[in-house]
Enzyme design. Structure first.
Site, PDB file in Angstrom:
ATOM      1  N   GLY A 267       0.289  -8.685 -18.948  1.00 20.15           N
ATOM      2  CA  GLY A 267      -0.501  -7.426 -18.730  1.00 20.15           C
ATOM      3  C   GLY A 267      -1.704  -7.555 -17.638  1.00 20.15           C
ATOM      4  O   GLY A 267      -1.843  -8.920 -16.947  1.00 20.15           O
TER       5      GLY A 267
ATOM      6  N   HIS B 167      -5.485   5.996  12.524  1.00 21.81           N
ATOM      7  CA  HIS B 167      -4.448   5.125  12.742  1.00 21.81           C
ATOM      8  C   HIS B 167      -5.596   4.030  13.450  1.00 21.81           C
ATOM      9  O   HIS B 167      -6.298   4.274  14.058  1.00 21.81           O
ATOM     10  CB  HIS B 167      -3.574   5.442  13.560  1.00 21.81           C
TER      11      HIS B 167
END
Length: 463
Positions: free
Chosen positions: A179, A442
């Site tokens: 986990g 960007h």
């Protein structure tokens, strides 16, 4: 001394609730028996593990990436004691910050362990305090595993708390449980040079997570050196003087098998903790799983007693507890408290990070929902390639007819931060097209989210 509200437990749920109560004009006290505030998360959980993850990621970058970037020089040596000191300093800064918040908001810290003699009373030490409302935020503790005795002080068979304080870096470690906790701490030690083997009962890592992510995540961790034994039921752990033997049985059948390790980390989850509060005598109802049963307003069946966080149903996440802490404060103050349980993100802070929110593709299909999937690989993301973290992808799940975003999974750089764009979209009922039509700067990792949204329509640009 009497209060409007006394909160038991100073973890993320408890201290956030206390601050919110104080902001709403309620005379507030918080009970905590540790020497520092912040609960498991800040003292022996989220924060210290992230400090070690950061330190060991930096080590990995120096060892494996600096040369490619033209950064020459001898690889750094690990001073384990200094690394633990760095981790302790991070803990101190955060727990000290919580103590400052208590003072700033005039919240009394009742130092000691609490019990509840009766509704409207909280006993701490020899003192009993009157209060109109009680909020139980006592958190959770590591789950036990039959046949395994954890002794953190010996440093051989440990839980997550002991794994943060090992006296030395082990040569071999077995992690029981694939986990979040097991994979994060397993990653820490793998980067430090430990041979890490993860033994998991289920057939996939992070049970319940999106299957595409499970498969990719395991492959990436294997490339990083972690070994996995899946479908294995641990029968017991024998602790010797300087090492341990882990015995497991394959679920598919066959003889028991044994692995040797210097350290065994038991990471099989956590369980609610409410010992010593006197809930049985009060008649507070529990669920079949031992959680405190609450209604839609976090109230127990005993008037004036509420419960939040790990001690009640739902994912054991600090931010879920924080949301409940603010919401229950609003309820106590006579306002409307709300938590949207459908939009609670989950994050694994390995490298790459893994983040999810909402429903999985498998769960939605099992319900008979018609969905469309938009997927985009970080191999098409300029920023990810520039920093050498192009493994992974963004997966967006939308309703086939309405285009409404129903869930998402991200495995890649800064996934834990990027997931919140999708959380906000889901909170406002946005469509995949809404995300696709939103301008993204960007070059950023977040462009991959937009590309996944475009993939729900006519298709991504950079794939």
């Amino acid at each position: 001394m009497s209060y409007d509200v006394i909160i038991i437990g100073a973890g993320p749920g408890g201290y956030v609730s206390a601050v919110r109560c104080a902001q709403l004009g309620l005379k507030t006290a918080i009970v905590e028996g540790r020497e520092t505030l912040g609960g498991t998360c800040l003292n022996v959980g989220c924060i210290p593990s992230k400090a070690l993850l950061h330190a060991t990621h930096s080590l990995h970058e120096a060892q494996h990436s600096f040369g490619k970037m033209g950064l020459k020089g001898a690889a750094p040596e690990v001073d384990w004691d200094q690394m633990k000191s760095y981790k302790d300093d991070v803990i101190g800064q955060n727990t000290g910050g919580v103590e400052f918040l208590m003072k700033k908001n005039k919240i009394d810290w009742l130092k000691g362990w609490a019990s509840i003699p009766a509704a409207g009373q909280v006993k701490v030490g020899d003192e009993t305090y009157a209060t109109k409302n009680i909020v139980i935020a006592s958190g959770s503790v590591p789950s036990a595993l039959p046949g395994v005795t954890v002794e953190n002080d010996k440093g051989i068979v440990v839980d997550s708390t002991g794994a943060l304080e090992l006296p030395k870096i082990p040569n071999k470690m077995v992690v029981i449980g694939a986990g979040v906790i097991g994979l994060e701490l397993g990653s820490v030690y793998a980067r430090l040079g430990t041979e890490v083997t993860v033994v998991e009962y289920m057939d996939a890592v992070c049970p319940g997570m999106d299957k595409d992510v499970q498969r990719s995540f395991k492959k990436i961790l294997e490339k990083q050196g972690l070994k996995f034994i899946m479908g294995a039921a641990v029968q017991g752990v024998e602790a010797l003087k300087t090492k341990a033997k882990v015995t497991y049985q394959p679920k598919k059948g066959g003889d028991d098998e044994v692995i040797d390790a210097d350290v065994v980390l038991v990471a099989t989850g956590r369980k609610p903790y409410a010992e010593g509060l006197g809930l049985d005598a009060l008649g507070v109802k529990l669920t079949e799983r031992g959680q405190i049963a609450t209604d839609a307003k976090w109230a127990t069946n005993v008037p004036g007693i509420y419960a939040i966080g790990d001690v009640i149903e739902g994912p054991m996440l600090a931010h879920k507890a924080e949301d409940e802490g603010m919401a229950v404060a609003d309820v106590i103050a006579g306002k409307h408290g709300h938590v949207n349980y459908g939009v609670i993100p989950g994050v694994v802070y390995t490298t790459p990070e893994v983040a999810t929110v909402g429903a999985t593709e498998e769960a939605l299909k099992a319900e008979g929902r018609k969905v469309k999937i938009g997927k985009f690989s970080f191999m098409g993301n300029g920023r990810a390639k520039a920093v050498g973290q192009a493994d992974g992808f963004v997966k967006l799940i939308a309703d086939k007819e309405t285009d409404r975003v129903l869930g998402a999974a991200i495995i890649g750089p800064a996934a834990g931060d990027m997931i919140h764009e999708i959380c906000v979209a889901m909170e406002f009922g946005a469509s995949a097209e809404d995300i696709a039509l939103t301008c993204h700067a960007h070059p950023t990792y977040s462009e991959a989210v937009r590309e996944a949204a475009l993939a729900c329509g006519d298709g991504p640009i950079h794939a």
